[in-house]
Write a protein that holds these residues in place. Structure first.
Motif, mmCIF file in Angstrom:
data_model
loop_
_atom_site.group_PDB
_atom_site.id
_atom_site.type_symbol
_atom_site.label_atom_id
_atom_site.label_comp_id
_atom_site.label_asym_id
_atom_site.label_seq_id
_atom_site.Cartn_x
_atom_site.Cartn_y
_atom_site.Cartn_z
ATOM 1 N N LYS A 7 0.834 -1.206 0.000
ATOM 2 C CA LYS A 7 0.000 0.000 0.000
ATOM 3 C C LYS A 7 0.870 1.258 0.000
ATOM 4 O O LYS A 7 0.577 2.211 -0.725
ATOM 5 N N ASP A 8 1.948 1.264 0.820
ATOM 6 C CA ASP A 8 2.866 2.410 0.828
ATOM 7 C C ASP A 8 3.384 2.690 -0.572
ATOM 8 O O ASP A 8 3.454 3.843 -1.005
ATOM 9 N N ILE A 9 3.759 1.640 -1.259
ATOM 10 C CA ILE A 9 4.347 1.782 -2.594
ATOM 11 C C ILE A 9 3.316 2.274 -3.595
ATOM 12 O O ILE A 9 3.552 3.243 -4.314
ATOM 13 N N ARG A 10 2.162 1.634 -3.637
ATOM 14 C CA ARG A 10 1.142 2.005 -4.632
ATOM 15 C C ARG A 10 0.651 3.442 -4.453
ATOM 16 O O ARG A 10 0.338 4.117 -5.431
ATOM 17 N N THR A 11 0.569 3.915 -3.231
ATOM 18 C CA THR A 11 0.075 5.279 -2.996
ATOM 19 C C THR A 11 1.165 6.342 -3.113
ATOM 20 O O THR A 11 0.864 7.526 -3.084
ATOM 21 N N SER A 12 2.424 5.930 -3.252
ATOM 22 C CA SER A 12 3.532 6.885 -3.246
ATOM 23 C C SER A 12 3.798 7.542 -4.600
ATOM 24 O O SER A 12 4.471 8.575 -4.657
ATOM 25 N N PHE A 13 3.286 7.002 -5.674
ATOM 26 C CA PHE A 13 3.639 7.485 -7.009
ATOM 27 C C PHE A 13 3.053 8.860 -7.286
ATOM 28 O O PHE A 13 1.851 9.059 -7.222
ATOM 29 N N VAL A 14 3.939 9.801 -7.605
ATOM 30 C CA VAL A 14 3.532 11.187 -7.822
ATOM 31 C C VAL A 14 3.283 11.502 -9.293
ATOM 32 O O VAL A 14 2.717 12.548 -9.608
ATOM 33 N N ARG A 19 -4.816 4.079 -12.604
ATOM 34 C CA ARG A 19 -4.749 2.829 -13.353
ATOM 35 C C ARG A 19 -3.328 2.282 -13.371
ATOM 36 O O ARG A 19 -3.100 1.097 -13.179
ATOM 37 N N GLU A 20 -2.334 3.161 -13.594
ATOM 38 C CA GLU A 20 -0.934 2.728 -13.608
ATOM 39 C C GLU A 20 -0.507 2.224 -12.232
ATOM 40 O O GLU A 20 0.205 1.237 -12.125
ATOM 41 N N ARG A 21 -0.948 2.887 -11.186
ATOM 42 C CA ARG A 21 -0.627 2.440 -9.821
ATOM 43 C C ARG A 21 -1.218 1.068 -9.536
ATOM 44 O O ARG A 21 -0.575 0.219 -8.933
ATOM 45 N N GLY A 22 -2.461 0.886 -9.953
ATOM 46 C CA GLY A 22 -3.142 -0.379 -9.683
ATOM 47 C C GLY A 22 -2.598 -1.542 -10.481
ATOM 48 O O GLY A 22 -2.636 -2.688 -10.025
ATOM 49 N N SER A 23 -2.056 -1.274 -11.669
ATOM 50 C CA SER A 23 -1.602 -2.367 -12.525
ATOM 51 C C SER A 23 -0.112 -2.682 -12.391
ATOM 52 O O SER A 23 0.362 -3.642 -12.983
ATOM 53 N N LEU A 24 0.606 -1.899 -11.599
ATOM 54 C CA LEU A 24 2.045 -2.171 -11.488
ATOM 55 C C LEU A 24 2.296 -3.516 -10.821
ATOM 56 O O LEU A 24 1.533 -3.968 -9.972
ATOM 57 N N VAL A 54 10.812 3.619 -9.247
ATOM 58 C CA VAL A 54 11.761 3.973 -8.202
ATOM 59 C C VAL A 54 10.961 4.555 -7.048
ATOM 60 O O VAL A 54 10.134 5.454 -7.244
ATOM 61 N N VAL A 55 11.208 4.023 -5.844
ATOM 62 C CA VAL A 55 10.534 4.507 -4.638
ATOM 63 C C VAL A 55 11.603 4.815 -3.606
ATOM 64 O O VAL A 55 12.497 3.998 -3.355
ATOM 65 N N GLY A 56 11.523 5.986 -3.030
ATOM 66 C CA GLY A 56 12.477 6.391 -2.004
ATOM 67 C C GLY A 56 11.840 7.366 -1.035
ATOM 68 O O GLY A 56 10.629 7.579 -1.067
ATOM 69 N N ARG A 57 12.669 7.971 -0.217
ATOM 70 C CA ARG A 57 12.170 8.933 0.768
ATOM 71 C C ARG A 57 12.691 10.333 0.444
ATOM 72 O O ARG A 57 13.856 10.512 0.141
ATOM 73 N N VAL A 58 11.776 11.303 0.561
ATOM 74 C CA VAL A 58 12.110 12.719 0.418
ATOM 75 C C VAL A 58 11.437 13.431 1.578
ATOM 76 O O VAL A 58 10.210 13.384 1.707
ATOM 77 N N ALA A 61 8.906 11.536 3.584
ATOM 78 C CA ALA A 61 7.724 11.071 2.861
ATOM 79 C C ALA A 61 8.176 10.056 1.814
ATOM 80 O O ALA A 61 9.242 10.193 1.216
ATOM 81 N N VAL A 62 7.358 9.036 1.598
ATOM 82 C CA VAL A 62 7.653 8.040 0.571
ATOM 83 C C VAL A 62 7.204 8.607 -0.771
ATOM 84 O O VAL A 62 6.069 9.045 -0.927
ATOM 85 N N VAL A 63 8.134 8.629 -1.734
ATOM 86 C CA VAL A 63 7.853 9.176 -3.067
ATOM 87 C C VAL A 63 8.211 8.117 -4.103
ATOM 88 O O VAL A 63 9.316 7.585 -4.107
ATOM 89 N N GLY A 64 7.255 7.821 -4.970
ATOM 90 C CA GLY A 64 7.473 6.873 -6.053
ATOM 91 C C GLY A 64 7.393 7.575 -7.392
ATOM 92 O O GLY A 64 6.631 8.531 -7.561
ATOM 93 N N VAL A 65 8.196 7.093 -8.341
ATOM 94 C CA VAL A 65 8.231 7.677 -9.685
ATOM 95 C C VAL A 65 8.188 6.556 -10.709
ATOM 96 O O VAL A 65 8.919 5.575 -10.596
ATOM 97 N N LEU A 66 7.330 6.717 -11.693
ATOM 98 C CA LEU A 66 7.252 5.794 -12.825
ATOM 99 C C LEU A 66 8.205 6.309 -13.890
ATOM 100 O O LEU A 66 8.171 7.490 -14.232
ATOM 101 N N LEU A 67 9.063 5.429 -14.401
ATOM 102 C CA LEU A 67 10.059 5.775 -15.416
ATOM 103 C C LEU A 67 9.791 5.002 -16.703
ATOM 104 O O LEU A 67 9.293 3.876 -16.651
ATOM 105 N N ARG A 68 10.156 5.598 -17.808
ATOM 106 C CA ARG A 68 10.079 4.906 -19.103
ATOM 107 C C ARG A 68 11.455 4.952 -19.742
ATOM 108 O O ARG A 68 12.078 6.009 -19.801
ATOM 109 N N GLN A 69 11.891 3.790 -20.218
ATOM 110 C CA GLN A 69 13.187 3.726 -20.887
ATOM 111 C C GLN A 69 13.059 4.361 -22.261
ATOM 112 O O GLN A 69 12.111 4.097 -22.994
ATOM 113 N N ALA A 70 14.022 5.200 -22.594
ATOM 114 C CA ALA A 70 14.021 5.873 -23.892
ATOM 115 C C ALA A 70 14.286 4.864 -25.002
ATOM 116 O O ALA A 70 15.008 3.882 -24.808
#
Length: 162
Positions: A7-14, A19-24, A54-58, A61-70
């Motif tokens: 739950k921490d991870i899924r709710t952390s994505f900024v 839909r992206e959070r739920g399907s990760l 990527v999920v870390g602390r700032v 606060a727990v902050v998650g970021v979705l990345l896309r490879q170029a």
């Protein structure tokens, strides 16, 4: 890094939609991760090979970021911006992340060269080569770990603050 729940991870994505959070897909072996040797949690989605998380602390606060490879290949051997490992035991790729909020909705992104499978924590903890007589290997290793933590926090803050 302190342990996190699903739950921490899924709710952390900024920068991800509901839909992206739920399907990760969480990383393999999530329940048995060794949190003490991690400065952040990073993984690739097995269902979507060009997507990483990527999920870390700032600021505690727990902050998650979705990345896309170029798309495309980098012509030279790049250095990871997070672990800055010069021996590079692994591939480094270019990732982009939408910024959070209105900036991201308007198409603003942040790019970063990072280890393809997010091995930065392990790279920083490897024993560095002896640079000179009297070189403090443990101090150098600790400095590398602190640098990874600072780089990750800076990247997450940049994405979060749009």
């Amino acid at each position: 890094m302190h342990s996190l729940t699903e739950k921490d991870i899924r709710t952390s994505f900024v920068n991800a939609s509901q839909r992206e959070r739920g399907s990760l897909t969480l990383p393999a072996g999530f329940e048995s991760l060794d949190w003490d040797t991690r400065d952040f949690l990073g993984w690739r989605d097995p269902k979507l090979p060009a997507v990483g998380y990527v999920v870390g602390r700032v600021d505690d606060a727990v902050v998650g970021v979705l990345l896309r490879q170029a798309d495309g290949r980098i012509r030279t051997r790049p250095q990871c911006s997070w672990c800055e490992d010069v021996t590079l035991p692994n591939d480094v790729v270019l990732f982009s992340a939408k910024r959070a909020g209105a900036a991201g909705r308007n198409g603003d992104t942040v790019g970063v060269l990072a280890c393809a499978a997010f091995e930065c924590s392990a790279n920083a903890r490897r024993r560095p080569p002896m640079a000179y007589v009297g070189f403090d290997v443990e101090a150098a290793r600790q400095q590398r770990v602190l640098a990874v933590q600072e780089h990750i926090e800076s990247f997450l803050r940049t994405v979060r603050e749009g």
